[in-house]
Structure formats: C-alpha cells, structure tokens
Design a protein around this motif. Structure first.
Motif, PDB file in Angstrom:
ATOM      1  N   GLY A  58       0.799  -1.219   0.000  1.00  0.00           N
ATOM      2  CA  GLY A  58       0.000   0.000   0.000  1.00  0.00           C
ATOM      3  C   GLY A  58       0.833   1.269   0.000  1.00  0.00           C
ATOM      4  N   GLU A  59       2.164   1.126  -0.074  1.00  0.00           N
ATOM      5  CA  GLU A  59       3.044   2.294  -0.047  1.00  0.00           C
ATOM      6  C   GLU A  59       2.999   3.027  -1.386  1.00  0.00           C
ATOM      7  OE1 GLU A  59       7.748   3.411   0.843  1.00  0.00           O
ATOM      8  OE2 GLU A  59       7.146   1.330   0.467  1.00  0.00           O
ATOM      9  N   ARG A  60       3.041   4.356  -1.304  1.00  0.00           N
ATOM     10  CA  ARG A  60       3.073   5.202  -2.503  1.00  0.00           C
ATOM     11  C   ARG A  60       4.240   6.165  -2.381  1.00  0.00           C
ATOM     12  NH1 ARG A  60       1.395  10.313  -3.613  1.00  0.00           N
ATOM     13  NH2 ARG A  60       0.717  10.796  -5.742  1.00  0.00           N
ATOM     14  N   ARG A  61       5.106   6.198  -3.401  1.00  0.00           N
ATOM     15  CA  ARG A  61       6.269   7.086  -3.392  1.00  0.00           C
ATOM     16  C   ARG A  61       6.249   7.969  -4.636  1.00  0.00           C
ATOM     17  NH1 ARG A  61       8.687   2.110  -2.504  1.00  0.00           N
ATOM     18  NH2 ARG A  61       9.747   2.212  -4.531  1.00  0.00           N
ATOM     19  N   GLN A  62       6.726   9.192  -4.465  1.00  0.00           N
ATOM     20  CA  GLN A  62       6.775  10.130  -5.584  1.00  0.00           C
ATOM     21  C   GLN A  62       8.169  10.721  -5.690  1.00  0.00           C
ATOM     22  OE1 GLN A  62       3.462  12.885  -6.256  1.00  0.00           O
ATOM     23  NE2 GLN A  62       4.910  14.589  -6.366  1.00  0.00           N
ATOM     24  N   ALA A  63       8.679  10.822  -6.913  1.00  0.00           N
ATOM     25  CA  ALA A  63      10.005  11.392  -7.150  1.00  0.00           C
ATOM     26  C   ALA A  63       9.920  12.409  -8.275  1.00  0.00           C
ATOM     27  CB  ALA A  63      11.008  10.294  -7.510  1.00  0.00           C
ATOM     28  N   ARG A  64      10.741  13.441  -8.188  1.00  0.00           N
ATOM     29  CA  ARG A  64      10.816  14.442  -9.244  1.00  0.00           C
ATOM     30  C   ARG A  64      11.676  13.906 -10.384  1.00  0.00           C
ATOM     31  NH1 ARG A  64      10.293  19.647  -8.213  1.00  0.00           N
ATOM     32  NH2 ARG A  64       8.628  18.865  -6.902  1.00  0.00           N
ATOM     33  N   VAL A  65      11.187  14.038 -11.609  1.00  0.00           N
ATOM     34  CA  VAL A  65      11.925  13.595 -12.791  1.00  0.00           C
ATOM     35  C   VAL A  65      11.959  14.756 -13.775  1.00  0.00           C
ATOM     36  CG1 VAL A  65      12.060  11.942 -14.688  1.00  0.00           C
ATOM     37  CG2 VAL A  65      11.180  11.207 -12.467  1.00  0.00           C
ATOM     38  N   GLY A  66      13.066  15.463 -13.802  1.00  0.00           N
ATOM     39  CA  GLY A  66      13.236  16.527 -14.780  1.00  0.00           C
ATOM     40  C   GLY A  66      12.757  17.879 -14.290  1.00  0.00           C
ATOM     41  N   THR A  67      13.449  18.916 -14.738  1.00  0.00           N
ATOM     42  CA  THR A  67      13.046  20.297 -14.524  1.00  0.00           C
ATOM     43  C   THR A  67      13.174  21.035 -15.849  1.00  0.00           C
ATOM     44  OG1 THR A  67      15.299  20.864 -13.844  1.00  0.00           O
ATOM     45  CG2 THR A  67      13.702  20.402 -12.087  1.00  0.00           C
ATOM     46  N   LEU A  68      12.560  22.201 -15.923  1.00  0.00           N
ATOM     47  CA  LEU A  68      12.656  23.020 -17.129  1.00  0.00           C
ATOM     48  C   LEU A  68      13.836  23.969 -16.992  1.00  0.00           C
ATOM     49  CD1 LEU A  68      11.625  24.140 -19.819  1.00  0.00           C
ATOM     50  CD2 LEU A  68      10.043  25.594 -18.527  1.00  0.00           C
ATOM     51  N   ALA A  69      14.718  23.951 -17.969  1.00  0.00           N
ATOM     52  CA  ALA A  69      15.885  24.832 -17.962  1.00  0.00           C
ATOM     53  C   ALA A  69      16.337  25.058 -19.387  1.00  0.00           C
ATOM     54  CB  ALA A  69      17.025  24.218 -17.140  1.00  0.00           C
ATOM     55  N   GLY A  70      17.033  26.164 -19.606  1.00  0.00           N
ATOM     56  CA  GLY A  70      17.652  26.386 -20.903  1.00  0.00           C
ATOM     57  C   GLY A  70      18.718  25.336 -21.157  1.00  0.00           C
ATOM     58  N   ASP A  71      18.899  24.976 -22.428  1.00  0.00           N
ATOM     59  CA  ASP A  71      19.836  23.892 -22.737  1.00  0.00           C
ATOM     60  C   ASP A  71      20.807  24.235 -23.855  1.00  0.00           C
ATOM     61  OD1 ASP A  71      18.052  23.934 -24.830  1.00  0.00           O
ATOM     62  OD2 ASP A  71      17.731  21.766 -24.883  1.00  0.00           O
ATOM     63  N   ARG A  72      20.928  25.530 -24.174  1.00  0.00           N
ATOM     64  CA  ARG A  72      21.821  25.877 -25.281  1.00  0.00           C
ATOM     65  C   ARG A  72      22.178  27.357 -25.210  1.00  0.00           C
ATOM     66  NH1 ARG A  72      17.248  24.966 -29.783  1.00  0.00           N
ATOM     67  NH2 ARG A  72      16.434  23.698 -28.091  1.00  0.00           N
ATOM     68  N   ASP A  73      23.204  27.734 -25.964  1.00  0.00           N
ATOM     69  CA  ASP A  73      23.512  29.144 -26.180  1.00  0.00           C
ATOM     70  C   ASP A  73      22.779  29.579 -27.441  1.00  0.00           C
ATOM     71  OD1 ASP A  73      25.222  29.374 -23.991  1.00  0.00           O
ATOM     72  OD2 ASP A  73      26.927  28.593 -25.136  1.00  0.00           O
ATOM     73  N   VAL A  74      21.882  30.525 -27.284  1.00  0.00           N
ATOM     74  CA  VAL A  74      21.109  31.002 -28.428  1.00  0.00           C
ATOM     75  C   VAL A  74      21.792  32.243 -28.975  1.00  0.00           C
ATOM     76  CG1 VAL A  74      18.863  31.792 -29.229  1.00  0.00           C
ATOM     77  CG2 VAL A  74      19.006  30.102 -27.400  1.00  0.00           C
ATOM     78  N   ASP A  75      22.209  32.180 -30.220  1.00  0.00           N
ATOM     79  CA  ASP A  75      22.930  33.315 -30.791  1.00  0.00           C
ATOM     80  C   ASP A  75      21.970  34.453 -31.113  1.00  0.00           C
ATOM     81  OD1 ASP A  75      21.618  32.642 -33.135  1.00  0.00           O
ATOM     82  OD2 ASP A  75      23.344  31.616 -34.009  1.00  0.00           O
ATOM     83  N   ALA A  76      22.476  35.461 -31.778  1.00  0.00           N
ATOM     84  CA  ALA A  76      21.677  36.659 -32.038  1.00  0.00           C
ATOM     85  C   ALA A  76      20.467  36.371 -32.919  1.00  0.00           C
ATOM     86  CB  ALA A  76      22.552  37.734 -32.680  1.00  0.00           C
ATOM     87  N   ASP A  77      20.540  35.314 -33.730  1.00  0.00           N
ATOM     88  CA  ASP A  77      19.420  35.013 -34.624  1.00  0.00           C
ATOM     89  C   ASP A  77      18.441  34.070 -33.923  1.00  0.00           C
ATOM     90  OD1 ASP A  77      17.713  34.766 -36.720  1.00  0.00           O
ATOM     91  OD2 ASP A  77      19.225  34.179 -38.193  1.00  0.00           O
ATOM     92  N   ARG A  78      17.740  34.611 -32.959  1.00  0.00           N
ATOM     93  CA  ARG A  78      16.795  33.805 -32.186  1.00  0.00           C
ATOM     94  C   ARG A  78      15.599  33.336 -33.009  1.00  0.00           C
ATOM     95  NH1 ARG A  78      17.840  37.931 -27.202  1.00  0.00           N
ATOM     96  NH2 ARG A  78      19.778  36.937 -26.488  1.00  0.00           N
ATOM     97  N   PRO A  79      15.084  34.147 -33.927  1.00  0.00           N
ATOM     98  CA  PRO A  79      14.010  33.620 -34.774  1.00  0.00           C
ATOM     99  C   PRO A  79      14.419  32.369 -35.544  1.00  0.00           C
ATOM    100  CG  PRO A  79      14.071  36.008 -34.920  1.00  0.00           C
ATOM    101  CD  PRO A  79      15.289  35.594 -34.152  1.00  0.00           C
ATOM    102  N   ALA A  80      15.656  32.339 -36.045  1.00  0.00           N
ATOM    103  CA  ALA A  80      16.114  31.147 -36.770  1.00  0.00           C
ATOM    104  C   ALA A  80      16.174  29.939 -35.842  1.00  0.00           C
ATOM    105  CB  ALA A  80      17.483  31.408 -37.396  1.00  0.00           C
ATOM    106  N   ALA A  81      16.615  30.153 -34.596  1.00  0.00           N
ATOM    107  CA  ALA A  81      16.671  29.050 -33.633  1.00  0.00           C
ATOM    108  C   ALA A  81      15.273  28.510 -33.354  1.00  0.00           C
ATOM    109  CB  ALA A  81      17.329  29.523 -32.342  1.00  0.00           C
ATOM    110  N   LEU A  82      14.295  29.408 -33.225  1.00  0.00           N
ATOM    111  CA  LEU A  82      12.922  28.953 -33.025  1.00  0.00           C
ATOM    112  C   LEU A  82      12.432  28.188 -34.250  1.00  0.00           C
ATOM    113  CD1 LEU A  82      10.229  28.803 -31.545  1.00  0.00           C
ATOM    114  CD2 LEU A  82       9.679  31.078 -32.447  1.00  0.00           C
ATOM    115  N   GLY A  83      12.773  28.686 -35.440  1.00  0.00           N
ATOM    116  CA  GLY A  83      12.338  28.002 -36.653  1.00  0.00           C
ATOM    117  C   GLY A  83      12.861  26.584 -36.735  1.00  0.00           C
TER     118      GLY A  83
END
Length: 589
Positions: free
Chosen positions: A155-180
């Motif tokens: 009947g035991e229930r355990r919860q663990a955190r898996v992952g967080t939201l964070a930036g993962d790259r260096d985005v250069d000046a052309d941010r629209p291109a990175a989004l594309g």
C-alpha cells in the motif's frame, strides 16, 4: 488477493505494450519513440532514468505483474506536459489511472463525490486546481515532472521528481532562426506529416506560423456569430488566403452558446476556464479532421500582453525617486495616470512572487484576491497563491536574479504551467475520438525559450513601449516566412463577450437555469449573481459543472477509450464504438 488495476486512456494515439508479463501504456508527441525506450530498457528504473531525455510532452503508465496479478504501478508525467494522468479508487477498490478527467469522475459514484477543500479557492483565483489536487477529493493528478510508484502489496506510494525546465543551449543573435529550427523538428515529430493533420487556424501569429510549416495541411477556422469577434474571423480569412490553405469553417450561433458550454463541461468533467471552450467542442464535434495542430502556448514562452508596460515601469522606477513618483501621480491628465500605473507596478514588483497581489500573480491570473477573500477568507487566498508559486518555482532551474526580471519571468511561467488551455482542448478532442498536438507546448520549444535571458525573452530591446515589440521572436520568424502577414496588427484572443451575453444575451437567464453555487455569500449576490462582476464567469461555470458532472450519476466512460484491465491477467478493450482510429499495439518483449 492482488488488487485490480484499470487504465482508461482516451488518447486515440495511445500505445499499449506487453513486455514480458508487464504492461506499459504510452501517450505523447512521439509515442513510437516512447515505446522504443520501453522496449529497449532493461527495467522500469532504467526507463525512469532516461525518459526525460525523450519526452516532449508525455504520460507513461507501467503495471508490474506477478503470478497473482498486479504487484506495482508506476506513472510518469513529463515536466512540460499538457497531458494529464489522474488516479482514483473505484467503488470496488480498483486503482484507476486515466488521461481524461471525465473518465476519472465516472469511476466515483455521485453519492461519494466530495468537492476538494481547496477547489473553491483555486477555481476563483486560478480557474483551475493546483496539482496534485483536482476538483474532487477522491481524484488526484500527477504533477508536472513526477514519477509515482504504488506498491500494491504494502500500500506504499512514493513520488520522485523527474526533470526540470531549464535552458539547454547558447542562443545566438538570430533567435528567430533558432525557433524556426526547433519548431520544424517538433512538428516533424508530432504531426505525422502535413496531410495527416488539420491546422486550427485563428489567424493569429502562432497558428499562422505553424501553418507555414504545414504546406499541404487543411485548416479549420471558427466562425462564431458574435459581432465582437468579427475582426478575428477576418484575421482567419486573411491567413487562409496567405497560406493558400484548404479551409473548413465551423460556426457557433450565440443562441446555442449555453447549451454547447454545458455539453463541453460534461465532456471535460471539470468547469471550463475559457469562454472559447464551447466553440472548440463544436469544432471537434462537427469537423471531419482526426488530428489537429494548435498554436496555443507561445505567448507564455515568448511574451504576453502587458510585458511592455511592465518593462517601462521598471525603467521609470530606476530613473525616478519615490518622492518624485508621488508628486507625479498627483498631476492631471495622462502624465499623472502613467505615473500612477508605474507606481502600482513597482509596488507589486516589490512584493514576494508568492504574494497574491505580486506582479507575477496578477499578471498570470487577472483575479482580485481581495474579492476572492470575501468568498473564502484571506488565509486560503494567501496559502493557495503561495502553493501556486512554489509549484512552478520548484520545476524551473535558473530563474532570473534581477527582481523585476524575476517577476516578469515568473508571471509568464505561472501562465505556462497553470493555464490549462491546451489541456482543455486536448481532453475535448479525446471526447470526440480525436487527437491534438500543440508544438509550442513542448519541451524543446520551452527549453529554447528558457535559453534566452529573461531580460531579453519577452520583448525586444526598445525602451519606449510604443516602439517595443512583445513576442518578437515568433513575430520576426513569421515576417521571414510569410512577409505579407502583418505581425503588428492588434492582437485577438478568442474571448467571447461574456458580459454582454450575461446582461442581454444568451446567458441572461443562466442563474434561472442553474442555481448559483452555494458558497456565494449573500453580500456578494448583487455584485456577482444579479449583475456581472469579476467572478461571475467562475460562478457560471461552477454551476454548470455541478449540475452536469458533480451530481450526475449517469456519467460513463467516453466512447473510444482504450481500457486495460489488469487483474489475474491483462485484457485490452475499447469502450463503445466512436469510430476513432485507436492505435493499440500490444507487443511482447
């Protein structure tokens, strides 16, 4: 005797896999990739270690079987996810997990349903509960970025955190291109090819931008007859022409609005936050598409309305002393009004983000906490605002240090995590045997957003509000891909004229048809029930939900739901016969 486990997944693209004697259910942007992870991993623990690198927006459930039946259950929800996983106990004690709230409610007899202690405060403040709570005490929700394990023997229930939201790259000046580049890759993962999807085209920046990557995809546009939305219908028509899309139109008459709202709430199983829920339900119910692309989510990642004014207030606060500000606010005309607005923003920015009247909370939720306190008391308002802040802050790494940037960033992140727009659209699609894909509401796009410094993320660098551009990254990308589109035109929002509906239209007799909620104090009737007030819409949706869901003992499992029974053995069925193209692949590992 082993406990029974019942999985109810309404996602038409869900995959069910049998690996050795265990059962896995995967639902996500790319279910095949999730299924491959499950097939290749040596254990459930190995899946848990790797899944955050694979899941764009996913829910995964695992049932470990032994000779007697189910021995343990694992459930996962990705940190960026507009998919849900709810769990409850049916009347016979069966553990039920489902991705659709109406299906969860159907497992609890009406006589046993209890409104959660925090539900009223959350509904009035945020128009949605803060996970893991839901509207009913008997039903809980998985939090973003969690893995929950049930040991059915102990009947035991355990919860663990898996992952967080964070930036993962260096985005250069052309941010629209990175989004594309990011958007194109995500659409390739989740759209099954342009010819297999329908673009939900509002004519706004985000749905139009998505349409530029879906060359052969048809579009569906909504055509409500409310005159206040005529300009948005025109936007949609213009976008159809610019994209040269084959478009289908779905209409909703104002006279049918309340009935459609009630039907949509019954399908959802919870009160609707958004006035457009009714027309979205009409789209899924009448249009002949099977899988839809929806552009919701970009504003909270790249710039919401109000960003420019807050940045101007920050600049004003840097340059003008508080005594001088006090003097300026007393001046007549627009200068005094601007100074008073900037002073109010500064006051809110100096509060802790967990404060219900901080800028971050006010920016995200638009509710007057003092009014809500008259319904539920000041202590619950403070506690729920604190809980909402902690929920989001715990899931994001690298929050801004500057207090003004932090307030603006947290206001956007509160919107991203707490506004359940895509959740509502998705669960309505499921109710009609259809699926929905929201490319902006994915891990890859969210991480790209977080990779841009908060001070530069939501508006470009111009200091003067009239020369600055909110949500400049997707707008500049759309300028490149569809130059004829006017990215500077006034923003629409798909918000129906609820106040007019209530005062002289289709909602004029809503509280004759639906008794107002019992928690409304007598002192608040005049301002919120007998006339339109700040919380009237919240009260309307609660009353509709109470009559059509909370007290409805005839709710059944939605047609087309994939049912996985795990008792002494495993059985996979489909509820009803909606004609949905359920893809249920049962494989042996």
């Amino acid at each position: 005797m082993a406990q029974a486990v019942r999985l109810l997944f309404a996602d038409p693209r869900v995959e069910v896999l049998e690996r050795d004697s265990d059962v896995w259910v995967v639902s996500g942007v790319d279910p095949d990739r999730l299924a491959s992870l499950v097939a290749d991993a040596p254990s459930a623990a190995a899946v848990r270690e790797s899944i955050d690198d694979v899941a764009e927006d996913a829910v995964v459930v695992h049932v470990a079987m032994d000779e007697a039946g189910p021995a343990a259950v694992d459930a996962y929800r990705s940190v960026v996810s507009n998919r849900n996983c709810y769990h409850c106990r049916a009347g016979d004690g069966t553990l039920v997990l489902t991705d659709q709230y109406r299906n969860a409610v159907s497992q609890v007899p009406a006589a046993d349903r209890t409104v959660a202690e925090t539900a009223v405060a959350d509904h009035l403040l945020f128009r949605a509960p803060v996970a893991p709570t839901t509207y009913l005490a008997e039903i809980r929700a998985l939090e973003h970025g969690t893995w929950v394990h049930w040991d059915l023997g102990s009947g035991e229930r355990r919860q663990a955190r898996v992952g967080t939201l964070a930036g993962d790259r260096d985005v250069d000046a052309d941010r629209p291109a990175a989004l594309g580049e990011t958007l194109e890759a995500v659409l390739e993962k989740g759209s099954d090819g342009p010819s297999a999807v329908t673009n939900m085209l509002s004519g706004g920046v985000d749905s139009t931008l998505a349409g530029t990557y879906l060359d052969d995809a048809p579009a569906v546009v909504m055509e409500p007859d409310a005159p206040e939305l005529a300009f948005e219908c025109q936007y949609a028509s213009e976008a159809v022409e610019l994209l040269d899309a084959d478009a289908r139109a779905v209409t909703l008459r104002e006279a049918d609005y309340l009935d459609q709202l009630a039907t949509s709430v019954e399908r959802l199983g919870f009160p609707s936050h958004y006035s457009a829920t009714a027309v979205m339900d009409a789209v899924f119910g009448t249009d002949d598409g099977r899988r839809y692309v929806n552009g919701e989510g970009a504003d909270a990642l790249f710039g919401l309305t109000g960003t420019k004014g807050f940045r101007a207030a920050a600049r004003f606060d840097d340059l003008v002393s508080r005594p001088m500000t006090g003097a300026l606010t007393s001046l007549p005309g627009s200068l005094g009004e601007y100074a008073a607005t900037f002073a109010l923003q500064a006051e809110r920015a100096r509060r802790r983000p967990s404060h219900p009247e901080s800028f971050a909370q006010q920016f995200a939720f638009f509710t007057d906490p003092a009014v809500v306190a008259e319904f539920v008391g000041e202590a619950p308002v403070r506690e729920r605002a604190r809980r909402q802040y902690e929920y989001v802050a715990d899931r994001v790494d690298g929050l801004a240090d500057d207090p003004w940037d932090a307030q603006l960033e947290l206001g956007h992140l509160l919107s991203f995590f707490a506004h359940n727009t895509v959740t509502q659209w998705r669960q309505l699609a499921y109710a009609h045997g259809k699926s929905l894909f929201a490319p902006f509401n994915t891990r890859s796009v969210a991480r790209l957003s977080q990779s841009i410094p908060a001070s530069e993320r939501y508006a470009d660098g111009h200091l003067l509000p009239q020369r600055s551009t909110t949500k400049y990254v997707p707008k500049r990308l759309l300028d490149r891909r569809l130059p004829a589109y006017d990215t500077d035109k006034p923003k629409g929002g798909g918000v129906f004229p609820r106040e007019r509906f209530f005062e002289s239209g289709c909602l004029e007799d809503v509280f004759d048809r639906y008794e107002p909620p019992s928690y409304v104090p007598a002192s608040m009737y005049e301002g919120h029930v007998e006339s339109w007030g700040p919380l009237t819409w919240n009260l309307v949706t609660w009353a509709v939900w109470r009559d059509h869901v909370l007290e409805n003992d005839d709710l059944g499992v939605l047609d087309g739901t994939t049912e996985v029974w795990c008792d002494g053995d495993v059985q996979v069925d489909r509820a009803g016969d909606s004609g949905a193209e359920i893809r249920t692949d049962v494989q042996s590992g």
